[in-house]
Design a protein around this motif. Sequence first.
Motif, PDB file in Angstrom:
ATOM      1  N   TYR A   1       3.886  -7.796 -10.503  1.00 32.13           N
ATOM      2  CA  TYR A   1       3.522  -7.101  -8.941  1.00 32.13           C
ATOM      3  C   TYR A   1       4.753  -5.518  -9.157  1.00 32.13           C
TER       4      TYR A   1
ATOM      5  N   TRP B   1       3.444   3.201  -5.697  1.00 30.62           N
ATOM      6  CA  TRP B   1       3.090   2.220  -4.543  1.00 30.62           C
ATOM      7  C   TRP B   1       2.429   1.966  -3.818  1.00 30.62           C
ATOM      8  N   PHE B   2       1.118   1.723  -4.625  1.00 34.47           N
ATOM      9  CA  PHE B   2      -0.461   1.837  -4.923  1.00 34.47           C
ATOM     10  C   PHE B   2      -0.933   3.209  -3.962  1.00 34.47           C
TER      11      PHE B   2
ATOM     12  N   MET C   1      -6.019  -3.395  -6.623  1.00 34.49           N
ATOM     13  CA  MET C   1      -5.811  -3.649  -5.268  1.00 34.49           C
ATOM     14  C   MET C   1      -6.154  -5.091  -5.795  1.00 34.49           C
TER      15      MET C   1
ATOM     16  N   ALA D   1      -2.799  -6.909  -7.982  1.00 36.65           N
ATOM     17  CA  ALA D   1      -1.187  -7.224  -6.182  1.00 36.65           C
ATOM     18  C   ALA D   1      -2.203  -8.023  -5.442  1.00 36.65           C
ATOM     19  N   SER D   2      -3.875  -8.778  -5.148  1.00 40.01           N
ATOM     20  CA  SER D   2      -3.938  -9.918  -4.397  1.00 40.01           C
ATOM     21  C   SER D   2      -3.483 -11.308  -5.044  1.00 40.01           C
TER      22      SER D   2
ATOM     23  N   ILE E   1       0.003 -11.762  -5.097  1.00 42.21           N
ATOM     24  CA  ILE E   1       0.675 -12.830  -4.019  1.00 42.21           C
ATOM     25  C   ILE E   1       0.278 -14.101  -4.140  1.00 42.21           C
ATOM     26  N   GLU E   2      -1.004 -14.319  -4.623  1.00 47.36           N
ATOM     27  CA  GLU E   2      -1.100 -15.596  -4.687  1.00 47.36           C
ATOM     28  C   GLU E   2      -0.352 -16.176  -5.695  1.00 47.36           C
TER      29      GLU E   2
ATOM     30  N   PRO F   1       5.092  -8.778  -1.189  1.00 50.69           N
ATOM     31  CA  PRO F   1       5.239  -7.481  -0.623  1.00 50.69           C
ATOM     32  C   PRO F   1       6.587  -7.118  -0.715  1.00 50.69           C
ATOM     33  N   THR F   2       6.710  -7.717   0.637  1.00 52.33           N
ATOM     34  CA  THR F   2       8.016  -7.200   1.891  1.00 52.33           C
ATOM     35  C   THR F   2       8.596  -7.007   1.124  1.00 52.33           C
TER      36      THR F   2
ATOM     37  N   TYR G   1       8.847  -4.648  -1.923  1.00 55.40           N
ATOM     38  CA  TYR G   1       9.286  -3.375  -1.578  1.00 55.40           C
ATOM     39  C   TYR G   1      10.567  -3.359  -0.580  1.00 55.40           C
TER      40      TYR G   1
ATOM     41  N   TYR H   1      12.699   0.020  -3.171  1.00 53.17           N
ATOM     42  CA  TYR H   1      13.088   1.796  -1.813  1.00 53.17           C
ATOM     43  C   TYR H   1      13.490   1.462  -0.552  1.00 53.17           C
TER      44      TYR H   1
END
Lengths: 334, 334
Positions: free
Chosen positions: A165, A174-175, A185, A188-189, A192-193, A198-199, A202, A206
């Motif tokens: 990721y 960042w997309f 995308m 990325a989906s 996540i699974e 992501p949070t 991030y 950053y």
Amino acid sequence: MIKNFNKAVDLINKSKSLLITSHTRPDGDAVGCMKAFYDTATLLGKKAQPLLLSPLAKWYEFIFQKPIPVLGNDVKIEDLQNGSFGSFDLIVIVDTNSYVQLTEFDKWLKVSKIPVLVIDHHLTGDGLGTVEVVDSTAAATGEIIFDLLKFAKWEITPDIAQALYVAIATDTGWFRFDNTDSRVMRNASSLIEFGASPTTIYRKLYQNYSTSRLKLLGVMLNNLEFHRNGQIAIQHIMRSDFDATGATGSDTEEFVNECQRVSIVKCAALFVELKDGGFRCSLRSDGSVDVQQIASELGGGGHKLASGVNLKGNLAEVKKLILDRFEQQLSSKD
Amino acid sequence: MIKNFNKAVDLINKSKSLLITSHTRPDGDAVGCMKAFYDTATLLGKKAQPLLLSPLAKWYEFIFQKPIPVLGNDVKIEDLQNGSFGSFDLIVIVDTNSYVQLTEFDKWLKVSKIPVLVIDHHLTGDGLGTVEVVDSTAAATGEIIFDLLKFAKWEITPDIAQALYVAIATDTGWFRFDNTDSRVMRNASSLIEFGASPTTIYRKLYQNYSTSRLKLLGVMLNNLEFHRNGQIAIQHIMRSDFDATGATGSDTEEFVNECQRVSIVKCAALFVELKDGGFRCSLRSDGSVDVQQIASELGGGGHKLASGVNLKGNLAEVKKLILDRFEQQLSSKD
């Protein structure tokens, strides 16, 4: 592609001890891919040794969780050549296929007889690999490794998902860069699974500023000048600004991009005063100006949209050098 | 959900003239959904009239391409009541199900006999709808509308895809808030296939600063103070800063969030001097401090993580008011 995937899986399955590396000045794609490959090799019961060719930016350190040896600092090229760093039966190079991006390491690579697996998404390459898995339609090398792991039906742990990721998210800004396509995308989906958050990622990438770094950003933005009705943005940071804020040189990373928030800015320069005199000048362009041309002319290098050069002289002099060239290129298009 | 989708489709199919609205202070989800619904109704051969309940932030204007009437400015509540704004056989309310978010409009809604379709992702609601499609697991109302369009097999044009992408991207803070799940990224992937361009949308939403606005940001960051070893960030902007940079009040939108880049910041305040004296104070928290409590105590309001309040006094006084309360709450947790 399937054929090369098969060859890559064969090569990995046959190996017992892997050396994993990537290009100098490693970015998120490089580090993320190295970590994903390291974990995969370990899960497959192999020995794996990551090796960086230059130090890691602080904000990527969380990916590997522990310090990775750096060639030139922790490991000498002789250690590779005489085998004191370990013996390997496979070299894995991710996110590059070019000798120039493998400073020092290339000396060993050129003489070693060990098979090399290259996984890369760049168009150009020196053919470094015994097997090469190259997909220039991928936004990041992380996407190719994700495809390879799914192809081989190897386990994708939450740590591997996080690493991939990071690879994909950083190489697409960042997309937001124009390589952000539906495949990015969708990957990325899926990641996540597989457990990527992501949070969390991030925040680590950053939202990791020190108070000094944000103060330094304030100083830089307060020094901001616009020229040609806002088409040119010029910024500078002096040694005294580092002293006043407590920030350090690496804190200026990415600062030159801040003025991209202004819709009409076409090109930008950031001048950072160096300890031993003169300035490091970072150049950016939206495509209207060729900053590689400006940098090369002055002894630096880079790409058309992002370049850098070290300049002698005082602030007024180095600003004039760059500003004149910006003005000239923009005027020639009027 | 399928049952409610069926009811919603029936209601829309039966209608000929739709009034489409959303909550006051419309965000990207509100505007994106209104636009997607407006285009859908038009494609289905119906009359459709969007109506905003308060003015649109400048950076959302590109979504509708043309100005949308604002209740209280372009349209009076009497115009709705006496039918001079048009006659409607369906009211569509997106992204809210609460009277308090429909200032003024609720006066008409409470007496009108027209059927109401509510599409919303919030947990709480006043039951405003004749038919309600509510999915509180969705990160944005845009996701529900996307599901509805696919369910009904209605056309998804590039413009509709863009509007829904804005809805989803803004409600997840461009894919960084903790509502960014695999469904969000999968929907973003599909919307790109339907024609949404992430780079174009990002540029329009976030790279739209004027030179004055970026200068004002520099001034604010240059005024930045940290307290409690960086746990508290305090910033201010004076009227003279607006004069010096040429920026305006709305340019400070989102500025209080800049200090979230610093990893150790737990709470932040931005004081913006008002024309008629005193300060507008915006408060943010990472959850360690309840800023709603601070704001309410002083006559303002908002949420636990984001609140605002207008304060009388000079800068030193208003800073002390807030700083004391930040310190108190943080100390109580030590």
